[in-house]
Design a protein around this motif. Structure first.
Motif, PDB file in Angstrom:
ATOM      1  N   GLY A  47       3.299  13.012   8.281  1.00 50.80           N
ATOM      2  CA  GLY A  47       3.149  12.462   6.938  1.00 50.80           C
ATOM      3  C   GLY A  47       3.645  13.411   5.869  1.00 50.80           C
ATOM      4  N   GLY A  58       4.702   5.585   0.354  1.00 47.96           N
ATOM      5  CA  GLY A  58       3.381   4.986   0.559  1.00 47.96           C
ATOM      6  C   GLY A  58       2.920   5.084   2.007  1.00 47.96           C
ATOM      7  N   LEU A  59       3.802   4.748   2.930  1.00 49.45           N
ATOM      8  CA  LEU A  59       3.440   4.840   4.346  1.00 49.45           C
ATOM      9  C   LEU A  59       3.205   6.287   4.768  1.00 49.45           C
ATOM     10  N   SER A  60       3.986   7.214   4.228  1.00 48.92           N
ATOM     11  CA  SER A  60       3.792   8.625   4.545  1.00 48.92           C
ATOM     12  C   SER A  60       2.458   9.140   4.022  1.00 48.92           C
ATOM     13  N   ILE A  90      -0.219   7.321   3.573  1.00 48.39           N
ATOM     14  CA  ILE A  90      -1.251   6.747   4.441  1.00 48.39           C
ATOM     15  C   ILE A  90      -1.386   7.560   5.726  1.00 48.39           C
ATOM     16  N   MET A  91      -0.261   7.945   6.324  1.00 45.45           N
ATOM     17  CA  MET A  91      -0.301   8.746   7.549  1.00 45.45           C
ATOM     18  C   MET A  91      -0.883  10.130   7.281  1.00 45.45           C
ATOM     19  N   ILE A 101      -3.031  11.021   4.862  1.00 45.62           N
ATOM     20  CA  ILE A 101      -4.476  10.907   4.622  1.00 45.62           C
ATOM     21  C   ILE A 101      -5.213  10.591   5.923  1.00 45.62           C
ATOM     22  N   GLY A 102      -4.648   9.718   6.752  1.00 41.36           N
ATOM     23  CA  GLY A 102      -5.275   9.409   8.039  1.00 41.36           C
ATOM     24  C   GLY A 102      -5.387  10.632   8.936  1.00 41.36           C
TER      25      GLY A 102
END
Length: 95
Positions: A53, A79-81, A83-84, A86-87
């Protein structure tokens, strides 16, 4: 403490067995069930998600600065990065 670890291992093996039986069944894993290697991944999986991410965020931001035109797909990639990222951070912190 040993009892907790044993219970977790049994739950992992149960989920792994279910995954092996139903991994090719259409629609079985679309109802919120996730593969056991992601569910019980622990810190190594969190570290991988965190690093990927972070690298993706940096790469897309650098591409935004050096790009001559604006592209909306870069916002989706950021945005997807995020999310990854933070996950992965949550998975590292939780375990």
């Amino acid at each position: 403490m040993k009892r907790k670890k044993l219970t977790r291992r049994n739950a992992y093996l149960k989920d792994l067995n279910e995954w092996n039986e139903h991994k090719y069944s259409p629609g079985h894993w679309t109802g919120g069930n996730i593969p056991p290697h992601v569910k019980y991944g622990g810190k190594p999986m969190g570290i991988v998600m965190f690093v990927i991410g972070l690298v993706n965020i940096i790469a897309v931001i650098v591409a935004l600065f050096f790009s001559s035109r604006f592209d909306y797909s870069m916002i989706l990639a950021v945005g997807l990065s995020i999310i990854m990222f933070i996950g992965g951070a949550r998975k590292i912190k939780r375990r």
